[in-house]
Motif scaffolding. Structure first.
Motif, short mmCIF file in Angstrom:
data_model
loop_
_atom_site.label_atom_id
_atom_site.label_comp_id
_atom_site.label_asym_id
_atom_site.label_seq_id
_atom_site.Cartn_x
_atom_site.Cartn_y
_atom_site.Cartn_z
N ALA A 158 -22.20 -12.29 9.64
CA ALA A 158 -23.65 -12.37 9.84
C ALA A 158 -24.22 -11.02 10.26
CB ALA A 158 -23.96 -13.44 10.89
N VAL A 159 -23.48 -10.28 11.07
CA VAL A 159 -23.94 -8.94 11.47
C VAL A 159 -24.01 -8.03 10.25
CG1 VAL A 159 -23.38 -6.90 12.81
CG2 VAL A 159 -23.10 -9.15 13.83
N GLN A 160 -22.97 -8.06 9.42
CA GLN A 160 -22.94 -7.23 8.22
C GLN A 160 -24.04 -7.61 7.24
OE1 GLN A 160 -18.09 -6.93 8.14
NE2 GLN A 160 -19.16 -6.38 6.29
N ALA A 161 -24.42 -8.89 7.24
CA ALA A 161 -25.47 -9.35 6.33
C ALA A 161 -26.88 -9.09 6.89
CB ALA A 161 -25.30 -10.84 6.05
N GLY A 162 -26.96 -8.54 8.10
CA GLY A 162 -28.26 -8.27 8.70
C GLY A 162 -28.93 -9.48 9.31
N GLU A 163 -28.17 -10.55 9.54
CA GLU A 163 -28.76 -11.77 10.08
C GLU A 163 -28.74 -11.80 11.61
OE1 GLU A 163 -26.43 -14.87 8.43
OE2 GLU A 163 -26.93 -14.39 6.34
N VAL A 164 -27.97 -10.91 12.23
CA VAL A 164 -27.84 -10.84 13.68
C VAL A 164 -28.14 -9.41 14.12
CG1 VAL A 164 -26.22 -10.97 15.62
CG2 VAL A 164 -26.23 -12.75 13.87
N ASP A 165 -28.95 -9.28 15.18
CA ASP A 165 -29.37 -7.95 15.63
C ASP A 165 -28.48 -7.36 16.71
OD1 ASP A 165 -31.78 -7.75 14.00
OD2 ASP A 165 -32.54 -9.39 15.23
N VAL A 166 -27.90 -8.20 17.57
CA VAL A 166 -27.04 -7.71 18.65
C VAL A 166 -25.86 -8.65 18.77
CG1 VAL A 166 -26.85 -7.07 21.08
CG2 VAL A 166 -29.04 -6.81 19.90
N ALA A 167 -24.64 -8.10 18.84
CA ALA A 167 -23.45 -8.94 18.98
C ALA A 167 -22.31 -8.15 19.60
CB ALA A 167 -23.03 -9.52 17.64
N ASN A 168 -21.56 -8.83 20.44
CA ASN A 168 -20.30 -8.31 20.96
C ASN A 168 -19.21 -8.79 20.01
OD1 ASN A 168 -17.96 -7.70 22.33
ND2 ASN A 168 -18.63 -8.53 24.29
N LEU A 169 -18.66 -7.89 19.23
CA LEU A 169 -17.73 -8.26 18.16
C LEU A 169 -16.28 -8.28 18.62
CD1 LEU A 169 -19.30 -6.27 15.20
CD2 LEU A 169 -19.61 -8.69 15.77
N GLY A 170 -16.02 -7.80 19.84
CA GLY A 170 -14.65 -7.80 20.32
C GLY A 170 -13.80 -6.77 19.61
N ALA A 171 -12.53 -7.10 19.39
CA ALA A 171 -11.59 -6.17 18.79
C ALA A 171 -11.69 -6.25 17.27
CB ALA A 171 -10.17 -6.50 19.24
N VAL A 172 -12.11 -5.15 16.65
CA VAL A 172 -12.17 -5.08 15.18
C VAL A 172 -11.46 -3.81 14.74
CG1 VAL A 172 -14.34 -6.36 15.08
CG2 VAL A 172 -14.39 -3.87 15.17
N SER A 173 -11.16 -3.74 13.46
CA SER A 173 -10.40 -2.62 12.93
C SER A 173 -11.31 -1.43 12.64
CB SER A 173 -9.70 -3.04 11.64
OG SER A 173 -10.66 -3.31 10.63
N GLU A 174 -10.67 -0.28 12.44
CA GLU A 174 -11.41 0.92 12.08
C GLU A 174 -12.11 0.74 10.75
OE1 GLU A 174 -10.53 5.76 11.90
OE2 GLU A 174 -8.88 4.32 12.08
N ALA A 175 -11.48 0.04 9.82
CA ALA A 175 -12.10 -0.20 8.51
C ALA A 175 -13.34 -1.07 8.65
CB ALA A 175 -11.08 -0.87 7.57
N THR A 176 -13.29 -2.06 9.55
CA THR A 176 -14.45 -2.93 9.76
C THR A 176 -15.61 -2.13 10.34
OG1 THR A 176 -13.04 -4.86 10.10
CG2 THR A 176 -15.28 -4.97 10.98
N ILE A 177 -15.32 -1.22 11.23
CA ILE A 177 -16.37 -0.37 11.78
C ILE A 177 -17.06 0.41 10.66
CG2 ILE A 177 -16.81 1.66 13.22
CD1 ILE A 177 -14.69 0.65 15.13
N GLY A 178 -16.27 0.93 9.73
CA GLY A 178 -16.84 1.64 8.60
C GLY A 178 -17.76 0.77 7.77
N ARG A 179 -17.37 -0.48 7.55
CA ARG A 179 -18.22 -1.39 6.76
C ARG A 179 -19.51 -1.72 7.52
NH1 ARG A 179 -13.09 -3.57 5.46
NH2 ARG A 179 -13.25 -5.18 7.08
N LEU A 180 -19.42 -1.88 8.83
CA LEU A 180 -20.61 -2.15 9.63
C LEU A 180 -21.60 -0.99 9.53
CD1 LEU A 180 -18.96 -3.68 12.81
CD2 LEU A 180 -20.57 -4.86 11.32
N GLU A 181 -21.09 0.21 9.65
CA GLU A 181 -21.96 1.38 9.57
C GLU A 181 -22.57 1.52 8.18
OE1 GLU A 181 -19.92 4.19 13.02
OE2 GLU A 181 -19.22 4.33 10.93
#
Length: 590
Positions: free
Chosen positions: A326-349
């Motif tokens: 939902a965060v990646q789709a722009g449906e959520v504005d603020v979220a604590n995502l916890g432990a995610v991978s370096e690749a996931t951070i790249g996709r979020l950005e």
């Protein structure tokens, strides 16, 4: 604005003073002259009213939370879920709050908590005037007195078995705490004129500044219990303290209040009852659905943390992956995502999200097992000397959090900010790098075998085990995984760290960590009421564990908070589950 009729009258009386009836043409001429004078004097007809400025639409933001919302009371045994606690921070406030670094931050917009004596420990709570619940009812000293009764379990006379179940007596309020750490007080006293409550402890208590006591609104509890607020207060002021060794007949009024407090604020999303949603914080509840909670600014809120965003939508997700999507789709504005991978951070950005990283209070340590035959100290020390802890951190979380460093405490972590830095300044923690030569010298030609148990489904633990085995081999130590039927010599233990040094130390030592020195330091810490003294004794606890070769702290988890470009002013939080606590700093971006 000109008054034309009055101006005309004055001019008419002046023009015709002492005169009789005049011809019509003279009157017409006089009227024309007056009109010219009026124009020359700048007196004009009123301008048409301007259209009012359109009211701007309310500013909004959507916050993500993992879990299902089930109760407006997150302090009960069944209500203390991450989702309920996350919602509570928007609805309720008290004398302080836990900041993004897990430390106590005073809320001067609500009141003050002051320790006025160490012997006996005496704490005064001062409530600001005019603070209200969202239904317009004043927050009173009686609300605080009720909160004291709930949080201390002062009237309970229940006895428990090893499983934590009541075997005799009565427990009135089913709090999430199985053991009250602050119940040993005298009966609290309130002064309604001065708006203060005084609590005197039987013994010093390190976490006195984490007891804020305001709880559910007394008038709502009374209504749900079918008794009057006055009846509840009368019992709190007059009933004797509970004694588990001499349980008494249950008090009917407290039983009713306890049932209402324990279950009356629970909700069924299919048929939500919002009567328990009365709040005193910056936001109040507008509506509840199974997957979301709509919050609006509380119109009677007068505290210091007034939010800039008019409306919050709290969306609930069944798991972390669905929230991430939902965060990646722009449906959520603020979220604590916890432990995610370096690749996931790249996709979020790439999706336009702002990403904040930092430490989380979840640690992984190598702990030696004292069950059965204890592994000799020489092997323990040699194994610890063989480890390159800096490399272990880089391999496990370095790609996510550039500031990650080897963990240097058993009772604190970098997620606790300055408290952690103060503890590790002098706690006996060993260095980060390996000393293979010294390890080999200690073993003196011996090649011991060490079996380590870990959770194979935990990818971080599995990777760390492989690295530990490789490093130990260089010192001549044969590290193998402990099977289900094997006696383990050590374990890779994952544990959460509380922002409270005393609480975490208590958990470690009661779990069997350390020897006599650690127990002695813990008892001293419990009685330490000065924050600096708590740090010093915390160092003693750590030092005792290191000296006892209890184990080696290794790494701390890293976390991610993400927010959209729609919201600014968002900070990173070390919390394992909540959105950043200082939501009043968030600003809508147009």
């Amino acid at each position: 604005m000109c008054d034309d009729s009055q101006g005309f009258s004055r001019r008419r009386s002046t023009s015709f003073m002492g005169s009789g009836r005049k011809p019509k043409n003279i009157v017409r001429a006089a009227v024309a002259a007056v009109a010219v004078v009026a124009l020359l004097s700048g007196c004009t007809a009123a301008a048409p009213p301007t259209e009012p400025e359109p009211t701007p639409p309310p500013t909004t933001a959507t916050v993500g939370v993992v879990g299902q919302f089930t109760s407006f009371n997150p302090e009960t045994s069944q209500g203390a879920t991450h989702a309920n606690l996350a919602v509570s921070q928007y609805l309720h406030e008290s004398f302080a709050y836990i900041g993004d670094d897990l430390q106590v931050t005073g809320n001067t917009g609500f009141g003050e908590v002051e320790k006025i004596s160490d012997d006996p420990l005496t704490v005064v709570y001062s409530l600001h005037e005019g603070r209200k619940w969202s239904d317009g009812t004043l927050v009173t000293m009686e609300d605080l007195l009720f909160g004291w009764a709930v949080n201390t379990g002062w009237f309970d006379d229940a006895a428990y078995n090893e499983q934590g179940n009541v075997v005799s007596g009565t427990r009135y309020f089913d709090t999430a705490k199985t053991e009250s750490l602050n119940s040993d007080t005298e009966r609290a006293e309130i002064d309604t004129r001065k708006r203060i409550m005084t609590v005197t402890y039987d013994d010093p208590f390190a976490d006195w500044n984490r007891q804020w006591l305001l709880d559910r609104p007394l008038h709502v509890v009374a209504q749900k219990a079918g008794v009057s607020a006055g009846d509840i207060l009368r019992v709190i002021r007059e009933a004797p303290k509970g004694d588990p060794e001499a349980p008494a007949e249950p008090n009917a009024t407290l039983l009713a209040a306890g049932r209402a407090w324990s279950t009356g604020f629970d909700v069924d999303p299919a048929a939500p009852d919002l009567s328990g949603a009365v709040s005193n914080g910056p936001y109040m509840v507008e509506s509840l659905q199974s997957d979301r909670l709509e919050l609006v600014r509380n119109p009677v809120y007068e505290g210091a943390n007034y939010p800039a965003i008019d409306r919050l939508t709290v969306r609930f997700f069944p798991d972390e992956q669905s929230q991430l999507d939902a965060v990646q789709a722009g449906e959520v504005d603020v979220a604590n995502l916890g432990a995610v991978s370096e690749a996931t951070i790249g996709r979020l950005e790439s999706a336009g999200a702002e990403v904040l990283t930092g430490a989380r209070p979840r640690t992984l340590s190598l702990i030696f097992v004292d069950e059965a035959e204890r592994m000799d100290d020489t092997t323990r020390e040699a194994l610890m000397l063989s480890l390159d802890r800096k490399h272990l951190v880089e391999e496990s979380v370095g790609g996510v959090n550039a500031d990650a460093a080897p963990l240097r405490s058993f009772i604190s972590s970098a997620a606790s900010g300055s408290a952690y830095r103060d503890v590790i300044a002098d706690n006996g923690s060993p260095g980060d790098g390996p000393d293979v030569d010294r390890a080999t010298s200690l073993l003196d030609g011996e090649e011991p075998q060490v079996r380590i148990r870990y959770e194979p489904t935990d990818t971080v633990a599995a990777d760390l085990f492989a690295e530990i085995a490789r490093m130990a081999e260089a010192a001549g130590i044969d590290v193998r995984p402990a099977g289900d039927d094997d006696q383990a010599d050590a374990e890779l233990v994952s544990a959460d760290v509380s922002g409270s040094l005393y609480e975490t130390a208590r958990q470690r030592v009661t779990e069997g960590a350390g020897g006599v020195d650690a127990v002695r330091a813990l008892l001293e810490m419990r009685r330490s009421t000065d924050p600096e003294q708590v740090i010093e004794v915390g160092q003693d606890v750590d030092r005792a564990l290191f000296d006892d070769l209890y184990g080696m702290p290794l790494v701390e988890a890293s976390g991610v908070v993400a927010h959209s470009a729609k919201v600014s002013g968002v900070s990173y939080t070390s919390s394992l589950w909540a959105a950043p606590s200082q939501f009043w700093t968030w600003q809508p971006v147009k």
